[in-house]
Motif scaffolding. Sequence first.
Motif, PDB file in Angstrom:
ATOM      1  N   SER A  68       3.528  -7.868   9.331  1.00 59.51           N
ATOM      2  CA  SER A  68       2.295  -8.190   8.812  1.00 59.51           C
ATOM      3  C   SER A  68       1.517  -8.893   9.577  1.00 59.51           C
ATOM      4  O   SER A  68       2.331  -9.620  10.495  1.00 59.51           O
ATOM      5  N   GLU A  69       0.167  -9.162   9.500  1.00 59.91           N
ATOM      6  CA  GLU A  69      -0.439 -10.170  10.365  1.00 59.91           C
ATOM      7  C   GLU A  69      -1.135 -11.256   9.725  1.00 59.91           C
ATOM      8  O   GLU A  69      -1.274 -11.079   8.545  1.00 59.91           O
ATOM      9  N   GLN A 106       1.350 -12.218  14.239  1.00 57.13           N
ATOM     10  CA  GLN A 106       1.998 -10.835  13.749  1.00 57.13           C
ATOM     11  C   GLN A 106       3.628 -11.076  13.872  1.00 57.13           C
ATOM     12  O   GLN A 106       4.031 -11.285  14.686  1.00 57.13           O
ATOM     13  N   LYS A 129     -10.803  -9.010   5.932  1.00 60.00           N
ATOM     14  CA  LYS A 129      -9.385  -9.474   6.247  1.00 60.00           C
ATOM     15  C   LYS A 129      -8.684  -9.479   4.972  1.00 60.00           C
ATOM     16  O   LYS A 129      -7.956 -10.178   4.480  1.00 60.00           O
ATOM     17  N   ILE A 174      -6.263  -7.472   3.791  1.00 55.84           N
ATOM     18  CA  ILE A 174      -5.003  -7.289   3.740  1.00 55.84           C
ATOM     19  C   ILE A 174      -4.191  -8.578   4.135  1.00 55.84           C
ATOM     20  O   ILE A 174      -3.292  -8.976   3.573  1.00 55.84           O
ATOM     21  N   TYR A 222      -1.489  -8.858   0.466  1.00 58.69           N
ATOM     22  CA  TYR A 222       0.090  -8.914   0.636  1.00 58.69           C
ATOM     23  C   TYR A 222       0.412  -8.254   2.034  1.00 58.69           C
ATOM     24  O   TYR A 222       1.525  -7.853   2.137  1.00 58.69           O
ATOM     25  N   GLY A 223      -0.394  -8.413   3.072  1.00 55.01           N
ATOM     26  CA  GLY A 223      -0.064  -8.085   4.212  1.00 55.01           C
ATOM     27  C   GLY A 223       0.710  -6.623   4.380  1.00 55.01           C
ATOM     28  O   GLY A 223       1.336  -6.291   5.348  1.00 55.01           O
ATOM     29  N   GLY A 224      -0.081  -5.786   3.578  1.00 60.46           N
ATOM     30  CA  GLY A 224       0.328  -4.405   3.621  1.00 60.46           C
ATOM     31  C   GLY A 224       1.669  -3.734   2.689  1.00 60.46           C
ATOM     32  O   GLY A 224       1.872  -2.694   2.413  1.00 60.46           O
ATOM     33  N   SER A 279       1.716  -4.194  -0.462  1.00 67.45           N
ATOM     34  CA  SER A 279       1.159  -3.579  -1.702  1.00 67.45           C
ATOM     35  C   SER A 279      -0.032  -2.669  -1.499  1.00 67.45           C
ATOM     36  O   SER A 279      -0.771  -3.114  -0.289  1.00 67.45           O
ATOM     37  N   PRO A 280      -0.278  -1.845  -2.256  1.00 63.09           N
ATOM     38  CA  PRO A 280      -1.546  -1.066  -2.394  1.00 63.09           C
ATOM     39  C   PRO A 280      -2.716  -2.093  -2.205  1.00 63.09           C
ATOM     40  O   PRO A 280      -2.626  -3.328  -2.734  1.00 63.09           O
ATOM     41  N   HIS A 281      -3.942  -1.894  -2.012  1.00 60.44           N
ATOM     42  CA  HIS A 281      -5.328  -2.579  -2.149  1.00 60.44           C
ATOM     43  C   HIS A 281      -6.443  -1.834  -2.691  1.00 60.44           C
ATOM     44  O   HIS A 281      -6.294  -0.888  -2.324  1.00 60.44           O
TER      45      HIS A 281
END
Length: 399
Positions: free
Chosen positions: A9-10, A179, A260, A262, A266-268, A270-272
């Motif tokens: 995640s970033e 990251q 921004k 993501i 949840y940093g990727g 979870s779906p968005h």
Amino acid sequence: MRSDYLFTSESVSEGHPDKVADQISDAIVDLFLSKDPEARVACETLTTTNLVVLAGEIRGKGIMDKEGNWAPGIQAEIEEAVRGTVKRIGYAQSGFHWQEFRFENNLHPQSAHIAMGVDESGNKDEGAGDQGIMFGYATDETPGMMPATLYYSHKILETMAEDRHSGAAPFLEPDAKSQVTLKYENGVPVKATALVVSTQHSAELSNEAGQAKLRDYVKGVFAKILPEGWLPAEEQIYVNPTGLFEIGGPDGDAGLTGRKIIVDTYGGASPHGGGAFSGKDPTKVDRSAAYIARYLAKNVVAAGLAKRCTIQLSYAIGIAEPLSIYVDTHGTGTVDEAKIEAALPKLVRLTPKGIREHLGLNKPIYQKTAAYGHFGRDAEGDFFPWEKTDLVDKLKATI
């Protein structure tokens, strides 16, 4: 469900150009809600070299009438809020200076057709401000029930910002990115395999000795934030991998509200649903329904009903009740997901108005959400009410 894997995640700092835009947009939301708790706000911000532009639609008592006439003094308050936000972040550079940038305010009245579909009237409940899907997520891998990769990415940049503001690291400038890649074994994070920070810095660090000083400082932040024994091999630590980073922020790259999403969530992990949060008042389900979905997912995990939980809600413009409720516990649940789906609307009315009233969202609390994530952070009184776990007992009793 995979048990052994790498995940990344970033995060971006408060001085990242897109985050500058987010914070300005939410400063406007807070300003207008402080004047009218029922204000309607959809404020977009553009930032670039010594320029800030606002655009969007608004409505509210003491702000703007239906003909687009501003209330006395409000335009000066808007500019003061914008410049004050940039000053607080720390931009006083030749290419982007809080006192010197050119400012444009292009906000206009909300569409009468949108207002007709959304407003409460007679026997009609307040409808959703737009169609869309929203997701909430929680996991037990950190105390705040957030993905560890994102949790540590945020903490690294928050620590660097604190050091910059306090003077402990005066060579840092506002723009930065991080990251974090973690190794998971049996579904549990056990160590970092790669760490990245790119940070804007002062001219004094634009030489070999300066870059070595910066690297040592950032490595110290990594060691402070990550659990003992989690640091990766030296060759997997990347600090300003492209070299020098003097020109940054809106002078280095244009910023826009909502780019921004993501990082914000949840940093990727979870779906968005695709809708951004910042710049929107809480009648907009992009924001409020995502907050209630997080609140519900966190309470499911806190109640011991799952180790991980994703919740999806969907809405149609002008319609009050959600069109669907979906729960996924990713194979970690202790009860059938259908039972959770049936229980949640009995505990919280999931209409736009019901969400706002349950969480107390008609308050000027939003600018603080616009950097370092909207979720997983400590509550301050009524701040971030969607992080509370006050539904646990009711949820257990209902199921």
